[in-house]
Design a protein around this motif. Structure first.
Motif, PDB file in Angstrom:
ATOM      1  N   SER A  83      -1.179  36.373  55.044  1.00  0.00           N
ATOM      2  CA  SER A  83      -1.750  37.011  53.819  1.00  0.00           C
ATOM      3  C   SER A  83      -2.270  38.407  53.874  1.00  0.00           C
ATOM      4  N   GLN A  84      -2.659  38.716  55.052  1.00  0.00           N
ATOM      5  CA  GLN A  84      -3.640  39.896  55.150  1.00  0.00           C
ATOM      6  C   GLN A  84      -2.554  40.969  55.441  1.00  0.00           C
ATOM      7  N   ASN A  85      -1.413  40.673  56.415  1.00  0.00           N
ATOM      8  CA  ASN A  85      -0.248  41.686  56.808  1.00  0.00           C
ATOM      9  C   ASN A  85       0.763  41.828  55.416  1.00  0.00           C
ATOM     10  N   SER A  86       0.881  40.804  54.546  1.00  0.00           N
ATOM     11  CA  SER A  86       1.718  40.751  53.705  1.00  0.00           C
ATOM     12  C   SER A  86       1.222  41.722  52.480  1.00  0.00           C
ATOM     13  N   GLU A  87       0.053  41.818  52.186  1.00  0.00           N
ATOM     14  CA  GLU A  87      -0.559  42.562  51.357  1.00  0.00           C
ATOM     15  C   GLU A  87      -0.630  44.051  51.745  1.00  0.00           C
ATOM     16  N   SER A  88      -0.919  44.249  53.114  1.00  0.00           N
ATOM     17  CA  SER A  88      -0.950  45.485  53.287  1.00  0.00           C
ATOM     18  C   SER A  88       0.490  46.115  53.551  1.00  0.00           C
ATOM     19  N   SER A  89       1.213  45.367  53.822  1.00  0.00           N
ATOM     20  CA  SER A  89       2.611  45.724  54.018  1.00  0.00           C
ATOM     21  C   SER A  89       3.356  46.148  52.722  1.00  0.00           C
ATOM     22  N   LEU A  90       2.983  45.592  51.462  1.00  0.00           N
ATOM     23  CA  LEU A  90       3.237  45.886  50.262  1.00  0.00           C
ATOM     24  C   LEU A  90       3.558  47.311  50.065  1.00  0.00           C
ATOM     25  N   TRP A  91       2.273  48.382  50.404  1.00  0.00           N
ATOM     26  CA  TRP A  91       2.181  49.575  50.026  1.00  0.00           C
ATOM     27  C   TRP A  91       2.874  50.472  51.124  1.00  0.00           C
ATOM     28  N   ILE A  92       3.467  51.259  50.909  1.00  0.00           N
ATOM     29  CA  ILE A  92       4.210  52.589  51.978  1.00  0.00           C
ATOM     30  C   ILE A  92       3.484  53.657  51.495  1.00  0.00           C
ATOM     31  N   LYS A  93       3.326  54.518  52.744  1.00  0.00           N
ATOM     32  CA  LYS A  93       2.446  55.721  52.534  1.00  0.00           C
ATOM     33  C   LYS A  93       3.292  57.080  52.438  1.00  0.00           C
ATOM     34  N   ASP A  94       4.584  57.016  52.886  1.00  0.00           N
ATOM     35  CA  ASP A  94       5.329  57.839  53.193  1.00  0.00           C
ATOM     36  C   ASP A  94       6.519  57.963  52.063  1.00  0.00           C
ATOM     37  N   MET A  95       6.721  59.075  51.341  1.00  0.00           N
ATOM     38  CA  MET A  95       7.606  59.426  50.267  1.00  0.00           C
ATOM     39  C   MET A  95       9.055  59.048  50.762  1.00  0.00           C
ATOM     40  N   GLU A  96       9.357  59.666  51.921  1.00  0.00           N
ATOM     41  CA  GLU A  96      10.736  59.603  52.314  1.00  0.00           C
ATOM     42  C   GLU A  96      11.246  58.318  52.656  1.00  0.00           C
ATOM     43  N   ILE A  97      10.114  57.541  53.360  1.00  0.00           N
ATOM     44  CA  ILE A  97      10.425  55.969  53.870  1.00  0.00           C
ATOM     45  C   ILE A  97      10.617  55.346  52.460  1.00  0.00           C
ATOM     46  N   ALA A  98      10.056  55.595  51.424  1.00  0.00           N
ATOM     47  CA  ALA A  98      10.034  54.743  50.076  1.00  0.00           C
ATOM     48  C   ALA A  98      11.461  55.165  49.555  1.00  0.00           C
ATOM     49  N   LYS A  99      11.804  56.462  49.547  1.00  0.00           N
ATOM     50  CA  LYS A  99      13.130  56.874  48.962  1.00  0.00           C
ATOM     51  C   LYS A  99      14.436  56.061  49.689  1.00  0.00           C
ATOM     52  N   LYS A 100      14.343  55.719  51.030  1.00  0.00           N
ATOM     53  CA  LYS A 100      15.302  55.217  51.843  1.00  0.00           C
ATOM     54  C   LYS A 100      15.227  53.731  51.516  1.00  0.00           C
ATOM     55  N   ILE A 101      13.898  53.115  51.401  1.00  0.00           N
ATOM     56  CA  ILE A 101      14.084  51.783  51.147  1.00  0.00           C
ATOM     57  C   ILE A 101      14.553  51.704  49.581  1.00  0.00           C
ATOM     58  N   SER A 102      14.208  52.352  48.689  1.00  0.00           N
ATOM     59  CA  SER A 102      14.607  52.388  47.311  1.00  0.00           C
ATOM     60  C   SER A 102      16.375  52.509  47.234  1.00  0.00           C
ATOM     61  N   LYS A 103      16.735  53.289  47.884  1.00  0.00           N
ATOM     62  CA  LYS A 103      18.126  53.364  47.814  1.00  0.00           C
ATOM     63  C   LYS A 103      18.815  52.344  48.522  1.00  0.00           C
TER      64      LYS A 103
END
Length: 148
Positions: free
Chosen positions: A17-37
């Motif tokens: 539960s601790q890891n899943s909550e903290s892993s929800l948020w990404i802090k890097d825009m480029e990584i977020a865009k890659k995952i989004s795509k």
């Protein structure tokens, strides 16, 4: 023996539960865009002042920490951009990157601010602020518009 088994089950559940909550948020825009795509999901970009912004703290409690919010976690890529006053809470590199994104996506420096972006970084919709009435209804309506 039962005690050890129960302890291991509890430890596994707690660490998950601790890891899943903290892993929800990404802090890097480029990584977020890659995952989004890759996953064909919009990006929820959240601007917060975690240690000074009272509306951000209330939104965290009433919206992001709510049971109802959990049903949206598979429909978005979550990008967290924090602007704390306590410099120990964020690295210098992250502070520089977040400041660049602040200039691009939050020119009026509104906190809290949620932008919904496509995988290329184009803003599709947004909602800013949070009322002292503590009603996250409009925030949920925003997410509902983009839910798969």
């Amino acid at each position: 023996m039962k005690f050890i088994f129960l302890f291991l089950c509890f430890y596994h559940f707690y660490s998950y539960s601790q890891n899943s909550e903290s892993s929800l948020w990404i802090k890097d825009m480029e990584i977020a865009k890659k995952i989004s795509k890759k996953e064909h999901k919009p990006i929820l970009m959240y601007f917060s002042g975690s240690d000074w912004c009272k509306p951000c703290m209330m939104l965290q409690e009433d919206f992001f920490d709510s049971f109802e919010f959990k049903k949206f976690t598979d429909s978005f890529v979550f990008l967290y951009l924090d602007f704390p006053r306590n410099s120990d809470l964020i690295s210098t590199e992250r502070k520089i990157e977040n400041s660049k994104l602040l200039e691009l996506y939050n020119k009026n420096k509104q906190f809290p601010l949620i932008n919904i972006l496509n995988s290329k970084g184009k803003v599709l919709d947004k909602i800013s602020g949070y009322s002292s009435l503590r009603d996250p209804r409009y925030h949920f309506e925003l997410l509902q518009k983009f839910m798969k």
